[in-house]
Design an enzyme around this catalytic site. Structure first.
Site, PDB file in Angstrom:
ATOM      1  N   GLN A 116     -10.167  -2.913   2.688  1.00  0.00           N
ATOM      2  CA  GLN A 116      -9.561  -3.428   3.875  1.00  0.00           C
ATOM      3  C   GLN A 116      -9.724  -2.542   5.047  1.00  0.00           C
ATOM      4  O   GLN A 116      -9.150  -2.919   6.169  1.00  0.00           O
ATOM      5  CB  GLN A 116      -8.398  -4.168   3.213  1.00  0.00           C
ATOM      6  N   MET A 140       0.982  -1.375  -0.024  1.00  0.00           N
ATOM      7  CA  MET A 140      -0.021   0.114   0.089  1.00  0.00           C
ATOM      8  C   MET A 140       0.820   1.135  -0.050  1.00  0.00           C
ATOM      9  O   MET A 140       0.468   2.064   0.208  1.00  0.00           O
ATOM     10  CB  MET A 140      -0.758   0.077   1.353  1.00  0.00           C
ATOM     11  N   LYS A 144       5.240  -9.969   9.044  1.00  0.00           N
ATOM     12  CA  LYS A 144       4.791  -9.307  10.056  1.00  0.00           C
ATOM     13  C   LYS A 144       3.192  -9.484   9.934  1.00  0.00           C
ATOM     14  O   LYS A 144       2.430  -9.363  11.156  1.00  0.00           O
ATOM     15  CB  LYS A 144       4.997  -7.662   9.881  1.00  0.00           C
ATOM     16  N   MET A 184       8.989  -2.975  11.652  1.00  0.00           N
ATOM     17  CA  MET A 184       8.787  -1.851  10.680  1.00  0.00           C
ATOM     18  C   MET A 184       7.427  -1.814  10.156  1.00  0.00           C
ATOM     19  O   MET A 184       6.741  -2.933   9.661  1.00  0.00           O
ATOM     20  CB  MET A 184       9.809  -1.955   9.620  1.00  0.00           C
ATOM     21  N   SER A 185       6.762  -0.768   9.980  1.00  0.00           N
ATOM     22  CA  SER A 185       5.443  -0.558   9.597  1.00  0.00           C
ATOM     23  C   SER A 185       5.312   0.849   9.080  1.00  0.00           C
ATOM     24  O   SER A 185       5.933   1.815   9.672  1.00  0.00           O
ATOM     25  CB  SER A 185       4.305  -0.667  10.694  1.00  0.00           C
ATOM     26  N   SER A 186       4.405   1.021   8.222  1.00  0.00           N
ATOM     27  CA  SER A 186       4.235   2.446   7.582  1.00  0.00           C
ATOM     28  C   SER A 186       3.601   3.372   8.551  1.00  0.00           C
ATOM     29  O   SER A 186       3.659   4.483   8.770  1.00  0.00           O
ATOM     30  CB  SER A 186       3.108   2.519   6.319  1.00  0.00           C
ATOM     31  N   HIS A 203       9.395  -3.415   3.016  1.00  0.00           N
ATOM     32  CA  HIS A 203       8.859  -3.706   1.642  1.00  0.00           C
ATOM     33  C   HIS A 203      10.132  -4.155   0.554  1.00  0.00           C
ATOM     34  O   HIS A 203      10.292  -4.534  -0.177  1.00  0.00           O
ATOM     35  CB  HIS A 203       8.250  -2.377   1.123  1.00  0.00           C
ATOM     36  N   TYR A 229       4.008   3.960   0.842  1.00  0.00           N
ATOM     37  CA  TYR A 229       4.847   4.663   2.033  1.00  0.00           C
ATOM     38  C   TYR A 229       5.971   3.465   2.403  1.00  0.00           C
ATOM     39  O   TYR A 229       6.120   2.987   3.483  1.00  0.00           O
ATOM     40  CB  TYR A 229       3.978   4.891   2.938  1.00  0.00           C
TER      41      TYR A 229
HETATM   42  O1  PAF Z   1      -0.090  -5.885   3.345  1.00  0.00           O
HETATM   43  C1  PAF Z   1      -0.489  -4.920   2.795  1.00  0.00           C
HETATM   44  O2  PAF Z   1       0.090  -3.748   2.593  1.00  0.00           O
HETATM   45  C2  PAF Z   1      -1.945  -5.021   2.190  1.00  0.00           C
HETATM   46  O3  PAF Z   1      -2.623  -5.808   2.978  1.00  0.00           O
HETATM   47  C3  PAF Z   1      -1.881  -5.752   0.822  1.00  0.00           C
HETATM   48  C4  PAF Z   1      -1.418  -7.129   0.712  1.00  0.00           C
HETATM   49  C5  PAF Z   1      -0.996  -4.791  -0.242  1.00  0.00           C
HETATM   50  C6  PAF Z   1      -3.255  -5.459   0.082  1.00  0.00           C
HETATM   51  O4  PAF Z   1      -3.737  -4.244  -0.109  1.00  0.00           O
END
Ligand code: PAF
Length: 281
Positions: free
Chosen positions: A61, A30, A149, A184-186, A37, A32
């Site tokens: 989502q 998604m 994660k 790590m997380s956005s 990533h 950022y």
């Molecule tokens: O893990 C994520 O960033 C999201 O859930 C994904 C898999 C890109 C689906 O929008």
């Protein structure tokens, strides 16, 4: 690096690559982007010729009142980072392209999406499986890489791939952590400096649980109580769940044996943070 925004252009590109015999590796995101990533890109590169990364903040989502509108976005920075890590194509559609007005179809995995994160985010996984299924159909990858994660997400996606007979391989790459252990997380960007310090307790509590198991503890309640007491000492922490579950059906376990997943979700100030470890007894 190419940037593709339409489904039809992505289809054409995927068909061309497949005709040329190229192995397509896919990293869904998604945006950022952070080091986590980029590690997925590096993992995908080991198994493919061409890397496609999707950058799409998927509205389906996010539940009502969640952070869809505020979710951090910075496409130019993402493009630069993705390219530097070896990405070949970014698929970056807008919401209308993915969910036109007459969109009516959703993909839902039952049961394992109702526990852990699914208990407090009841529509979340339906949105995830729907977008991931659509992206698989649009990008036509041979291999897709997800991060550990989001352990439940990876288990749900693997279930969907088996149940719907998608012809691709799912790989799960290890969690990338900050020096103090925070995954790590956005969404870490939402933490104030004080909360950022508090957030390190999540990993510390999981490590403490692992150590208890190494020292012979097998009772899940005892282990969860220890994690809880450590996290509750942080003034801004509000626990959503701490669970120890079977790694295939996500059922809670009482006495630990085989492989288990210790997973937690905790709100610290604005963001709800998740973390987990797999433990093999
Ligand atoms: O893990 C994520 O960033 C999201 O859930 C994904 C898999 C890109 C689906 O929008």
């Amino acid at each position: 690096m190419k940037i593709i925004v339409s489904v039809s252009d992505m289809h054409k590109q995927a068909d061309r690559l497949r005709r040329e015999g190229k192995i397509i590796g896919f990293v869904p995101t998604m945006g950022y982007l952070h080091e986590g990533h980029l590690s997925l890109i590096r993992e995908a590169k080991k198994h493919s010729d061409i890397i496609v990364m999707s950058i799409f903040v998927n509205p389906t989502q996010f539940g009502p009142g969640e952070d869809f509108k505020d979710y951090p976005r910075d496409f130019d920075r993402d493009a630069m980072l993705a390219e530097s890590a070896g990405c070949d194509i970014i698929f970056h559609p807008n919401v209308q392209e993915i969910y036109p007005e007459n969109h009516k179809t959703y993909v839902e995995v039952e049961q394992i999406t109702k526990v852990l994160c699914g208990a407090s985010r009841p529509t979340h996984f339906r949105g995830v499986t729907t977008i991931v299924a659509k992206l698989f159909n649009i990008i036509k990858p041979h291999v897709a890489v997800f991060g550990q994660k989001d352990a439940q997400q990876a288990i749900v996606i693997k279930r969907m791939v088996q149940d719907l007979n998608f012809d691709l391989k799912i790989l799960v790459a290890p969690i990338m952590r900050e020096p103090d252990g925070l995954a790590m997380s956005s969404r870490n960007i939402y933490l104030t400096p004080e909360q950022r310090k508090e957030a390190a307790i999540l990993y510390q509590s999981l490590m403490q649980a692992k150590q208890m198991i190494e020292q012979g503890e097998r009772n899940a309640d005892q282990i969860k109580a220890q994690i809880r007491s450590m996290i509750e000492q942080q003034p801004d922490a509000k626990i959503d769940y701490i669970e120890i579950v079977d790694t295939t059906n996500l059922n809670p376990v009482q006495q630990l044996e085989g492989e288990v997943l210790i997973a937690l979700a905790v709100k610290i100030g604005k963001p709800r943070l998740i973390d987990n470890v797999f433990v093999r007894i």
